[in-house]
Design an enzyme around this catalytic site. Structure first.
Site: not given
Length: 660
Positions: A384, A578
């Site tokens: 990611c 995040h």
């Protein structure tokens, strides 16, 4: 605008079927007669207004939906007033025009006085401006839009009747079948055929052949069966699975790449489609309501009993004719295809995705299947943008699946895309990030997913691993299986480290890391009875992490930047916001925040109940994050978490996983 309200169309079809069937077996039964009173209002008022609500919502959220629905009501009544006793037209097309138009005007009007209304008068202005615009658009719909819509529907209806009366209706397949392959199917089916079909089905016949012009699964089945027998390479290998998805699941787009790789096959689907339409004409067969998706199951659920034979034969014969024509085309070029050994199918899949204009998990599955692994798959990496949250949770879920499948010698780790080592056998990313990952790992098999939590592609990955094992004679790596954290994983420097170590990108097992109780404390768990916007949820997550001393004030901006690039929605009502990989300087310590919004959060179009904010230094936070991943991979556990009555109980559920 149409697709989201298909369930309401199905409900209308079921009500109609129940009323008709009861009427056949009873005489004047009062409950049946009472129930029949819902059929007309549903099709004439409810369904068009639902379309207007959806169209308005797409343009300007609920404010646009309300004004669009009000305006559409004026169009419906205006049409009825014009027609008088000459029947009625159901304003599906009118709703598709008026809903978005009224919402767009509302949006533009609000922009005119944005920031100019005095404090305390905002609600007054908002309410009356929408009400006044709604009134104006009622008048516009009544006198301006209704007349041309009535004329258009009359012209289209007459055209259809002409084609039916002259026996030329099968010729529509010349337009419809190629249009499907180029993703104009929904525009034709729900934009034109559905409104016309509903007008016809709401009459004395109670059914319409128009619902079967595009939805017939026969031509697609014929193509895929032909490839299963006479195809070559990846196209032949993937066709049987695609046939099941297309015929029973109703996802027609999976057969489009097979046609695109050989455009001559358009002749096959046209011939098959025309055969199906002709068969339905001969048997006077049709459906009560649209079959969406175009599954054989949906087709028969919407077919009246009098049409069963005709519908069944139309599917069988259309599949048979398509298969026969496609077989001739495939056999005529089979030798050249075998000698060429080109990956035309992979290019056709990409072309289909381009035609669709957005990502598709079904097409992504075909893409993954077209590239068989050249070597045994032993090193799987979830990648990611930052490597600290979504990929770690996805790795935990897949690691458990591989363990349950009894597969040994496979490491499943997670990394940031920028840190991909270049030696992975298989890389899993969110669809928006696959191209970036492919440039880092060009030799690997790449699998794209919509969400890391409950992606159906995980089962395909397990199958790929098994297939690679079957093709290779090499033994598994020494040191046990990856899923128990004991298998060695190759690092860029050539050294071997445990899969669970920080360098391998897996779950940290260093005894020096902080305990779960320090990463997630009671002060970092909250439950709200109401809802929140995505921005509000992001702000609260950043505030909790900041109060825990884990991040600086700059972290909120980094979280928003991450969402602007790739959504952190994981599936199963979970989002894990995040920061980006560039925001490491804003992280001072590892911490998690957990907030439950019982009223839900609209997270880039997905419903989220749990928001888990993440700040990570190294891999300290990954152990508890892996536990949370295993919880949220189980829908029954998610239901339990939603029932937790207090923050203390919720914390206990989250921290108790896999202890002992």
């Amino acid at each position: 605008m149409i697709m989201p309200i298909i369930p309401a169309l199905i409900a209308w079809g079921i009500v109609t079927a129940v009323v008709v069937n009861i009427a056949e077996f009873s005489s004047g039964w009062a409950p049946a007669e009472a129930l029949s009173e819902t059929v007309g209002p549903m099709i004439h008022y409810l369904l068009p207004i639902l379309i207007a609500v959806q169209g308005g919502m797409m343009v300007y959220q609920m404010r646009g939906a309300v004004v669009g629905a009000v305006a559409t009501f004026g169009t419906i009544v205006g049409s009825d007033w014009m027609l008088g006793d000459d029947g009625e037209i159901h304003m599906f097309i009118g709703a598709m025009i008026m809903g978005p138009l009224a919402a767009w005007l509302m949006k533009k009007l609000d922009a005119l006085w944005e920031g100019k209304v005095k404090a305390g008068f905002e609600m007054l202005v908002n309410m009356f401006s929408a009400g006044i615009l709604g009134f104006v658009m009622i008048v516009v719909g009544f006198f301006v839009l209704a007349p041309p819509i009535n004329w258009l529907m009359e012209v289209l209806g007459n055209a259809v009747r002409f084609l039916v009366d002259t026996g030329l209706l099968p010729l529509t397949s010349i337009i419809i079948e190629p249009a499907k392959v180029f993703f104009l199917n929904n525009a034709i089916n729900h934009g034109v055929l559905t409104p016309l079909g509903i007008n016809e089905a709401s009459g004395e016949s109670g059914q319409s052949i128009l619902f079967l012009l595009e939805a017939n699964p026969g031509p697609g089945l014929g193509i895929l069966l032909a490839f299963s027998i006479f195809g070559v390479g990846a196209a032949k290998a993937t066709a049987p699975g695609a046939a099941i998805i297309q015929f029973f699941g109703g996802i027609h787009e999976v057969y489009f790449p097979y046609v695109l790789m050989k455009p001559a096959l358009l002749l096959a689907v046209i011939a098959g489609g025309a055969t199906g339409v002709g068969t339905n004409m001969v048997f006077d067969a049709g459906l009560r309501a649209p079959a969406a998706p175009g599954s054989i199951i949906a087709v028969f659920l919407q077919a009246p009993t009098s049409s069963y034979i005709g519908v069944a034969l139309s599917v069988i014969l259309s599949a048979g004719v398509t298969f026969a024509v496609a077989a001739v085309i495939l056999l005529s070029s089979r030798k050249r295809d075998l000698e060429a050994n080109e990956d035309k199918f992979s290019a056709a899949v990409k072309k289909t995705e381009s035609n669709k204009g957005k990502s598709s998990s079904h097409l992504a599955n075909l893409s993954a299947a077209t590239k068989a692994p050249a070597q045994k798959i032993t090193n799987i990496i979830f990648a990611c943008d930052a490597g600290m949250g979504s990929s770690a949770m996805g790795a935990s879920v897949l690691r458990k699946k591989i363990k349950n499948a009894g597969i040994d010698g496979v490491t499943v780790t997670n990394k940031a895309i920028a840190a991909l080592p270049g030696n992975a056998d298989l890389v899993i990313t969110q669809q928006q990030l696959t191209d970036r990952a492919r440039s880092q790992e060009p030799q690997a098999v790449h699998v794209s997913v919509d969400s890391f939590m409950n992606a159906p592609e995980y089962d395909d990955v397990v199958a790929l691993v098994r297939e690679s094992e079957a093709k290779q004679d090499g033994s598994a790596p020494e040191g046990g299986s990856a899923q128990d954290g004991s298998s060695p994983a190759s690092t860029p420097g050539g050294r071997s480290q445990p899969a669970g170590s920080a360098a391998a990108g897996g779950v940290a097992t260093d005894t020096r890391v902080r305990s779960d109780s320090q990463i997630l404390t009671l002060a970092q768990v909250r439950i709200h009875s109401g809802s929140a916007s995505q921005d509000e949820a992001l702000s609260e997550a950043a505030e909790i992490l900041g109060s825990a001393g884990a991040v600086t004030e700059d972290y909120l901006a980094a979280m928003k930047d991450r969402e602007a690039t790739v959504s952190t929605y994981m599936g199963n009502e979970l989002a894990i916001p995040h920061g980006t990989n560039d925001a490491k300087s804003a992280v001072k310590a590892s911490a998690l925040s957990v907030t439950r919004y019982d009223g839900g959060v609209d997270w880039s179009g997905e419903k989220v109940t749990f928001v888990v904010g993440i700040a990570g230094v190294g891999d300290e936070h990954l152990e508890i994050l892996s536990k949370i991943a295993e919880l949220f991979a189980d829908e029954s556990e998610v239901a339990r978490l939603k029932q937790a009555s207090s923050e203390e109980e919720l914390l206990e559920m989250l921290s108790a996983v896999n202890k002992g």
